[in-house]
Design an enzyme around this catalytic site. Structure first.
Site, PDB file in Angstrom:
ATOM      1  N   LYS A 112       0.828  -1.207   0.000  1.00  0.00           N
ATOM      2  CA  LYS A 112       0.000   0.000   0.000  1.00  0.00           C
ATOM      3  C   LYS A 112       0.872   1.270   0.000  1.00  0.00           C
ATOM      4  CE  LYS A 112      -4.095  -2.174   0.782  1.00  0.00           C
ATOM      5  NZ  LYS A 112      -3.703  -3.561   0.488  1.00  0.00           N
TER       6      LYS A 112
HETATM    7  C1  LIG Z   1      -4.269  -4.708  -0.159  1.00  0.00           C
HETATM    8  C2  LIG Z   1      -3.455  -5.934  -0.248  1.00  0.00           C
HETATM    9  C3  LIG Z   1      -3.659  -6.908  -1.258  1.00  0.00           C
HETATM   10  C4  LIG Z   1      -4.794  -6.818  -2.254  1.00  0.00           C
HETATM   11  O1  LIG Z   1      -4.664  -5.769  -3.166  1.00  0.00           O
HETATM   12  P1  LIG Z   1      -5.957  -5.231  -3.954  1.00  0.00           P
HETATM   13  O2  LIG Z   1      -5.496  -4.030  -4.688  1.00  0.00           O
HETATM   14  O3  LIG Z   1      -6.957  -4.878  -2.876  1.00  0.00           O
HETATM   15  O4  LIG Z   1      -6.449  -6.318  -4.827  1.00  0.00           O
HETATM   16  C5  LIG Z   1      -2.815  -8.010  -1.298  1.00  0.00           C
HETATM   17  N1  LIG Z   1      -1.828  -8.164  -0.401  1.00  0.00           N
HETATM   18  C6  LIG Z   1      -1.594  -7.264   0.584  1.00  0.00           C
HETATM   19  C7  LIG Z   1      -0.507  -7.504   1.569  1.00  0.00           C
HETATM   20  C8  LIG Z   1      -2.389  -6.113   0.692  1.00  0.00           C
HETATM   21  O5  LIG Z   1      -2.157  -5.233   1.678  1.00  0.00           O
END
Ligand SMILES: *Cc1c(COP(=O)(O)O)cnc(C)c1O
Length: 494
Positions: A112
């Site tokens: 993120k």
């Molecule tokens: C948010 C997240 C995902 C999923 O990503 P999306 O964009 O919501 O599909 C996968 N792995 C981790 C560690 C995340 O924080």
């Protein structure tokens, strides 16, 4: 380039307006009206650039109302050595045709950060460009990763305040302490008694509360959110697909111009959609492989053409993928059909009866770009153990994708080079990772950080080192009904 709403294509606005507004008033999401094309020449020029230069070059294609100087300043600040170390998104090759794209070298050890480090700059500039005089007050309900990454991204960004609510039961020890010790003069963190749904419905209620909005407006603020419905959070993710392609060429996994597959651990469908956008802009990508955990609503959708959220919700060891409504799928459906009325109708069906079906012709078109699969809890653990034995340590989310790629290759016979997106540091999920590699996992989450390092001989990521010795700045716990007054209290009004 103009942006349109997925539910009303007659609404055309600028990039800055799309980022300032976040969500369209009709409930739709903003998407570019047409996609820019990246020529082979431009792609070649990216190879010799560093990550922040690549980011500025790609984002410029989508953000015509931002200057090159602005984008350069934002990406240099966001992807600095101080925040991401030497390489923000290194490609870790494990054999001739497989590599892991590590997206967790940022300040909170989760992918993120790739978007949330740059998005506050884009938002702040968007507010200036659109003539917004009020300051933005970001509210986030988090089940873990997003809250901390948003706090780090917005920390001390001028003209912004950010408040994060987390459920008192429901986030890991490490995640809780990461948030309670958050630094910055414009931040607030508060626990809510209950689970994630309590925190999230509390935040939604505040967004919809006219009296609250009035009080904030009087004090010179307005509410906004930091989740992946905002175009400013999705766009930075397109960059690392281009970056990974360049690095794969540099590392000799393929020749320039040859196609690459990407396998993506998916929840809200933001990450993998960014990959599809990169492909549609001309990046040589063949398959985007959508990997799910036991909450396999997307696997079923890509197989059958029916999206059905009416099913039991499973709590898994890859919690950031525990999602039954993948919001960004709406963007794919609109961009693939160009039919706003139809998309609006499907989304109404999803709300009203919990499911919708797409025609088989559209399904075939999507299946040409997307492969799909899911991974059980048992197989997730086994994958971590087997890959560790072969020399690479990964977290639970990455393991889901790693395993789905192996299954896809076995079934399809596809031998192309592929990149697995690695979305979190194994240190964020120490207990599951330790058990998966056959070690004990006794003690609190913060103690296990040291244990994992000792057993695997890997260094503790800098943002997590000494976490338990940091000063706790936020220890407030409130009932859901007290959330509005907590917000007003943190802002010093009401
Ligand atoms: C948010 C997240 C995902 C999923 O990503 P999306 O964009 O919501 O599909 C996968 N792995 C981790 C560690 C995340 O924080």
């Amino acid at each position: 380039m103009r942006y349109v709403s997925t539910r009303d294509a007659s609404l055309k606005i600028s990039a800055a307006e799309a980022i300032a507004r976040g969500l369209s008033p009709d409930g739709g999401l903003f998407v570019p009206e047409t996609l820019p094309q990246v020529s082979a020449e431009m792609l070649r020029s990216l190879v010799s650039m560093d990550y922040s230069q690549r980011a500025a070059a790609i984002m410029a294609l989508f953000l015509e109302d931002y200057t090159a100087e602005e984008l350069k300043a934002y990406t240099e600040a966001a992807y600095s050595k101080e925040r991401f170390g030497d390489e923000p998104a290194p490609l870790h090759k494990v054999n001739d045709n497989t590599a892991y794209l590590e997206l967790w070298h940022g300040p909170t050890c989760a992918f993120k950060d790739m978007a949330l480090q740059v998005m506050p700059h884009l938002l702040r500039a968007a507010l200036v460009k659109t003539g917004e005089k009020k300051q933005v007050c970001i509210l986030v309900a988090t089940s873990g990763d997003t809250g901390k990454a948003a706090l780090e991204g917005f920390r001390d960004v001028e003209g912004t305040k950010i408040f994060v609510f987390y459920p008192s039961d429901g986030v890991s020890d490490v995640q809780k302490l990461q948030m309670r010790t958050q630094q910055g003069g414009n931040v607030g963190v508060c626990a809510v008694r209950g689970n994630f749904d309590d925190a999230q419905s509390g935040v939604k209620a505040i967004f919809g509360d006219e009296a609250m909005r009035g009080k904030l407006a009087d004090a010179g603020y307005f509410f906004s959110s930091a989740n992946s419905i905002n175009w400013g959070r999705l766009l930075p993710q397109v960059v690392y697909y281009f970056s990974a392609y360049c690095d794969a060429v540099e590392q000799g996994m393929l020749s320039f111009g040859e196609a690459l597959d990407f396998c993506v651990p998916t929840g809200n469908f933001g990450d993998i959609l960014a990959g599809w956008i990169a492909k549609k802009c001309g990046l040589p990508v063949d398959k985007l492989i959508c990997a799910s955990n036991t909450n396999k609503v997307l696997t079923d959708f890509f197989r059958s053409g029916t999206y059905d959220r009416m099913r039991p919700f499973h709590t898994t060891m890859s919690p950031s993928m525990d999602i039954l409504i993948s919001s960004n799928l709406e963007r794919l459906l609109y961009m693939a059909t160009g039919d706003d009325k139809q998309v609006k109708d499907w989304m109404t069906q999803l709300t009203d009866k919990g499911s919708y079906s797409i025609p088989s012709k559209l399904l075939k078109t999507l299946q040409a770009d997307f492969a799909f699969g899911w991974c059980s809890e048992e197989d997730t653990s086994r994958e971590i153990g087997e890959r560790y034995a072969a020399g690479y340590l990964m977290d639970t989310h990455t393991a889901v994708a790693s395993r789905v790629l192996a299954d896809y290759r076995a079934e399809s016979g596809d031998k192309k080079p592929a990149v697995v997106l690695s979305t979190a540091s194994p240190y964020k999920f120490c207990d599951h990772v330790l058990r998966a590699i056959g070690a004990g996992a006794e003690g609190s989450g913060t103690q296990l950080i040291e244990t994992l390092s000792e057993i695997t001989g890997t260094p503790v990521p800098r943002p997590l080192a000494g976490l338990d010795k940091r000063e706790v700045r936020f220890d407030q716990v409130v009932e859901k009904t007290e959330m509005p007054s907590a917000v007003l209290g943190m802002l010093g009004i009401g």
